[in-house]
Every structure is written in C-alpha cells, then in structure tokens.
Design a protein around this motif. Structure first.
Motif, mmCIF file in Angstrom:
data_model
loop_
_atom_site.group_PDB
_atom_site.id
_atom_site.type_symbol
_atom_site.label_atom_id
_atom_site.label_comp_id
_atom_site.label_asym_id
_atom_site.label_seq_id
_atom_site.Cartn_x
_atom_site.Cartn_y
_atom_site.Cartn_z
ATOM 1 N N TYR A 15 0.841 -1.205 0.000
ATOM 2 C CA TYR A 15 0.000 0.000 0.000
ATOM 3 C C TYR A 15 0.872 1.250 0.000
ATOM 4 N N ASN A 16 1.906 1.255 0.831
ATOM 5 C CA ASN A 16 2.768 2.435 0.927
ATOM 6 C C ASN A 16 3.564 2.647 -0.352
ATOM 7 N N GLY A 216 5.722 2.899 6.760
ATOM 8 C CA GLY A 216 4.596 3.380 7.535
ATOM 9 C C GLY A 216 4.977 4.162 8.770
ATOM 10 N N ALA A 217 6.083 4.891 8.682
ATOM 11 C CA ALA A 217 6.454 5.852 9.722
ATOM 12 C C ALA A 217 6.624 7.209 9.047
ATOM 13 N N THR A 218 6.563 8.258 9.818
ATOM 14 C CA THR A 218 6.523 9.591 9.230
ATOM 15 C C THR A 218 7.899 10.242 9.180
ATOM 16 N N PRO A 219 8.197 10.967 8.095
ATOM 17 C CA PRO A 219 9.420 11.772 8.063
ATOM 18 C C PRO A 219 9.241 13.152 8.667
ATOM 19 N N PHE A 220 8.033 13.492 9.089
ATOM 20 C CA PHE A 220 7.741 14.830 9.600
ATOM 21 C C PHE A 220 7.450 14.801 11.100
ATOM 22 N N ALA A 221 7.902 15.833 11.795
ATOM 23 C CA ALA A 221 7.625 15.928 13.228
ATOM 24 C C ALA A 221 6.178 16.320 13.502
ATOM 25 N N ASP A 222 5.542 16.990 12.540
ATOM 26 C CA ASP A 222 4.202 17.526 12.781
ATOM 27 C C ASP A 222 3.120 16.846 11.964
ATOM 28 N N LYS A 223 3.437 15.715 11.328
ATOM 29 C CA LYS A 223 2.431 14.975 10.565
ATOM 30 C C LYS A 223 2.555 13.493 10.897
ATOM 31 N N SER A 224 1.418 12.862 11.179
ATOM 32 C CA SER A 224 1.431 11.434 11.491
ATOM 33 C C SER A 224 1.286 10.615 10.216
ATOM 34 N N LEU A 230 -0.551 6.705 5.081
ATOM 35 C CA LEU A 230 0.358 5.572 5.067
ATOM 36 C C LEU A 230 -0.100 4.558 6.113
ATOM 37 N N LYS A 231 0.358 3.323 5.981
ATOM 38 C CA LYS A 231 -0.016 2.271 6.916
ATOM 39 C C LYS A 231 1.223 1.706 7.597
ATOM 40 N N PRO A 232 1.212 1.600 8.935
ATOM 41 C CA PRO A 232 2.355 0.993 9.627
ATOM 42 C C PRO A 232 2.588 -0.438 9.139
ATOM 43 N N VAL A 233 3.839 -0.757 8.865
ATOM 44 C CA VAL A 233 4.196 -2.082 8.360
ATOM 45 C C VAL A 233 4.573 -3.021 9.502
ATOM 46 N N MET A 234 5.228 -2.498 10.522
ATOM 47 C CA MET A 234 5.687 -3.329 11.629
ATOM 48 C C MET A 234 4.765 -3.208 12.836
ATOM 49 N N GLN A 326 -1.918 0.634 16.921
ATOM 50 C CA GLN A 326 -2.584 1.459 17.934
ATOM 51 C C GLN A 326 -1.609 2.438 18.602
ATOM 52 N N ARG A 327 -0.396 1.989 18.851
ATOM 53 C CA ARG A 327 0.656 2.826 19.425
ATOM 54 C C ARG A 327 1.711 3.007 18.340
ATOM 55 N N LEU A 328 1.697 4.160 17.665
ATOM 56 C CA LEU A 328 2.590 4.373 16.533
ATOM 57 C C LEU A 328 4.041 4.441 16.989
ATOM 58 N N VAL A 329 4.919 3.867 16.188
ATOM 59 C CA VAL A 329 6.341 3.889 16.530
ATOM 60 C C VAL A 329 6.848 5.320 16.651
ATOM 61 N N ASP A 330 6.296 6.235 15.860
ATOM 62 C CA ASP A 330 6.738 7.626 15.938
ATOM 63 C C ASP A 330 6.409 8.243 17.295
ATOM 64 N N ASP A 331 5.299 7.826 17.892
ATOM 65 C CA ASP A 331 4.936 8.354 19.209
ATOM 66 C C ASP A 331 5.831 7.774 20.298
ATOM 67 N N VAL A 332 6.186 6.498 20.166
ATOM 68 C CA VAL A 332 7.146 5.915 21.105
ATOM 69 C C VAL A 332 8.484 6.639 20.978
ATOM 70 N N ALA A 333 8.885 6.917 19.748
ATOM 71 C CA ALA A 333 10.156 7.600 19.514
ATOM 72 C C ALA A 333 10.156 8.990 20.121
ATOM 73 N N THR A 334 9.059 9.709 19.987
ATOM 74 C CA THR A 334 8.972 11.046 20.576
ATOM 75 C C THR A 334 9.145 10.980 22.085
ATOM 76 N N ALA A 335 8.498 9.997 22.720
ATOM 77 C CA ALA A 335 8.655 9.834 24.166
ATOM 78 C C ALA A 335 10.083 9.472 24.541
ATOM 79 N N ASN A 336 10.792 8.844 23.604
ATOM 80 C CA ASN A 336 12.178 8.425 23.828
ATOM 81 C C ASN A 336 13.185 9.496 23.427
ATOM 82 N N GLY A 337 12.688 10.623 22.888
ATOM 83 C CA GLY A 337 13.577 11.701 22.475
ATOM 84 C C GLY A 337 14.340 11.396 21.206
#
Length: 356
Positions: A15-16, A216-224, A230-234, A326-337
């Motif tokens: 899909y992506n 299925g992860a974002t290259p932008f800090a302000d767009k999911s 896009l669809k998460p693959v992992m 449900q829990r996007l990798v980008d959101d986990v990454a943001t919490a991890n800095g």
C-alpha cells in the motif's frame, strides 16, 4: 517460549509503495532497503516491494543480499564502492554506483567498458549543503561532463538536509541542483526522499527515493502516518508473563524510580532493551492493551517492563502492542527523544519475526 514478536504486514508495505506511485506518477521509484529494510528485514520485505523500479542500499554487502534472494531489479549503492576491487563485483551483478569523490570516479573509469556494456547509470552526488558526501558545485559540472564524454549515462543526485522542515538551506540546495541540471543537460535527476516526495512534487524528476514512508512511519515531526495516508508495516508485540498488585508507597523496578501513589495492578511484559525496546524515556510512555493505551511504569530492563493495568481485564499471555497500529512507533520515539527510524533500525534479533 518467550513471546516477543515482530509482525511485518506485506499488504501495508505494498500500500505504501503504491502511495509513492500515486504521489510521483511520472518518476521511477528507488525503494530504500538499506539497514535491513529499516529494521524490517530485507528477506521479509522484498517480495512486497517487487513492483518497485529499483532498490537503494548503502553498501555492496546489502546489494549482494538482494541478488542472493533472487531479485533482479536495478540496485543503486548510495555511498558508492569503497575500493577498486568492488567495481568488478558491482559490474558483474548489474549494480549502479554513486560517485561522490574523485577516487570513485577513477575506479569507475577503470571499469568503464563493462559498466557501459551493461547499460548501467552512474549517479553523481552533489554536496549542496548537507556536507557529508558529494562534489561541491564548483567541481561537479566538470565531473559530469567528463563522465558523459566517456560515454557514461549520468544521474544527478542530491540529499536534502532539511526536507522535513521549512529551512533556508532548502532553497539554496534546490538552486544549486537546478543550476547543475540545466547547465549539464541532458541529465537525469533525483533529489526527493520521503519528506521531499510530499513537499516538493515539482522536484520528482526521473527518480524518487522513498525510505521511511514505505515502512509506515513519518518523516515529519508535525504529521502522522495517518495524515500522510500511510499504513504501519511493523507491529511489535510481547505478552504478559506475570501480574502483581502493589500498595501506595511501593516502588517498581531498578532504581525504585516509580513509587505508587495508590493501590494498583501491574503486568510484567516480556520485552526490554535486549530486544531493542528503548530504555531512556524523556516523556511518559504507553503501550496498547486490549485497544487501550496504558502507562509503562518504572525503568525498562533488559528483558522486562512493567505496565499499569489497573481496572483492565488481562491475564497471563495477554498480548501487548509496543508499537504498531494502535501505538505508533513515531509516538514511542517522541517519548524516547528520538525518531521512528532509530527505533525500527535498532531492534535486536531476539524477537521472533513473522510476515502476515
């Protein structure tokens, strides 16, 4: 058996890729599969990407793995060859190279006849401000003109330093790129990574080079990924292996950094930094259980985490999504800095992998 599992959704990957083709219908697609397909596993991803025009990798070892797996699409070495002896291998395997310094040009010209006979293109890298690899604008025109005079077909290549943001360097990089493209015409061109595919449709030219968006992860800090369609693959999951009840004032984990303010139910999940799950969080982090986001409490250990499951209906063996749908990798990454790219790439080999 310990149940920590990485699921790779091949339909999401397809899909992506189709999303890239929708966004850049007139360009060929070089799918970036370096770093083991951004941690997703090359052998698990190539079939889903078989409709791509070409693959992009960082080094010869990665390219040869693709060939050994039976895929014959063109491959581009984005860092080029690292020594003269690699040139005979890339030529034999129909692998195209980037040249970004004079030694690589010399190595290429030593194998010019075979390279041309195979119909391979040479990608000439412009250093327009990233200041990692490439020829500066003062020298690259002479390099391109020489290679063309030697009978080689060239692709002008560039990488944005700030494609994900509004930065003044973007305009300068574009200016240099267009100047060279015009002055050295006719000349194929490629400058768009995932972020630039979205941001600069007028710069798609002959080839686009999607990376993180494929997975299925974002290259932008302000767009999911949802904003980008896009669809998460992992999907990264583990299971609950123990249940505890603690009282107010009791602590959890190494360093006793978390102290309960009230009675609560904890679940211990079979995942940790030994699997590649990050340890150092700069903001509160959550996982998904039964469709709900619940807090990770205490420090992440090598093999286990604790989560707050107070008032949830869970049991031994209940699945926990660490990141995925449900829990996007980008959101986990943001919490991890950090960024999603890093979390995906640094997974260990310990979790079981399954293609769905």
């Amino acid at each position: 058996m310990r149940q920590a599992t990485v699921y790779i959704d091949s339909q999401a990957l397809q899909y992506n890729l189709n999303r890239v083709k929708q966004l850049a219908p007139n360009a060929k697609v070089v799918s970036m599969v370096k770093a083991n397909a951004y941690g997703h596993g090359v052998k698990d991803c190539l079939a889903a990407l078989s409709a791509t025009d070409a693959f992009g990798v960082a080094c010869l070892q990665e390219a040869l793995e693709i060939r050994e797996l039976g895929f014959n699409q063109p491959i581009t070495l984005i860092e080029g060859v690292f020594s003269l002896d690699e040139m005979s291998i890339v030529t034999a395997q129909n692998i195209e190279v980037v040249v970004h310094h004079q030694a690589q040009v010399d190595w290429l010209l030593e194998h010019k006849a075979d390279y041309i006979a195979k119909g391979l293109k040479v990608w000439v890298k412009l250093n327009s401000g990233m200041n990692r690899l490439g020829f500066k604008i003062a020298e690259i025109k002479a390099v391109i003109n020489r290679l063309k005079a030697e009978g080689l077909t060239c692709v002008l290549a560039m990488h944005f330093a700030n494609a994900d943001a509004d930065h003044p360097l973007n305009d300068e990089q574009i200016r240099q790129f267009l100047e060279i493209k015009n002055d050295c015409a006719p000349l194929m061109a490629s400058c768009c990574n995932s972020a630039a595919i979205y941001k600069y449709p007028e710069l798609h030219f002959d080839y686009v080079r999607p990376g993180i968006m494929l997975y299925g992860a974002t290259p932008f800090a302000d767009k999911s990924v949802h904003d980008l369609d896009l669809k998460p693959v992992m999907q990264f999951t583990a299971e609950i292996i123990a249940l505890n009840h603690i009282q107010a004032g009791e602590s959890v984990g190494y360093g006793s950094t978390f102290v309960a303010t009230q009675a609560m139910d904890l679940a211990i999940v079979s995942i940790g930094y030994g699997d590649g799950y990050p340890r150092a969080f700069v903001a509160p982090n959550t996982v998904a259980v039964n469709g709900q986001l619940v807090a990770v409490v205490g420090r992440v250990a090598m093999d286990m985490i604790a989560i707050d499951v107070t008032s949830l209906d869970v049991a031994l063996g209940t699945e926990v999504e660490l990141w995925g749908k449900q829990r996007l990798v980008d959101d986990v990454a943001t919490a991890n800095g950090t960024i999603g790219y890093e979390l995906l790439c640094r997974l260990s080999n310990r979790p079981e992998r399954k293609v769905i």
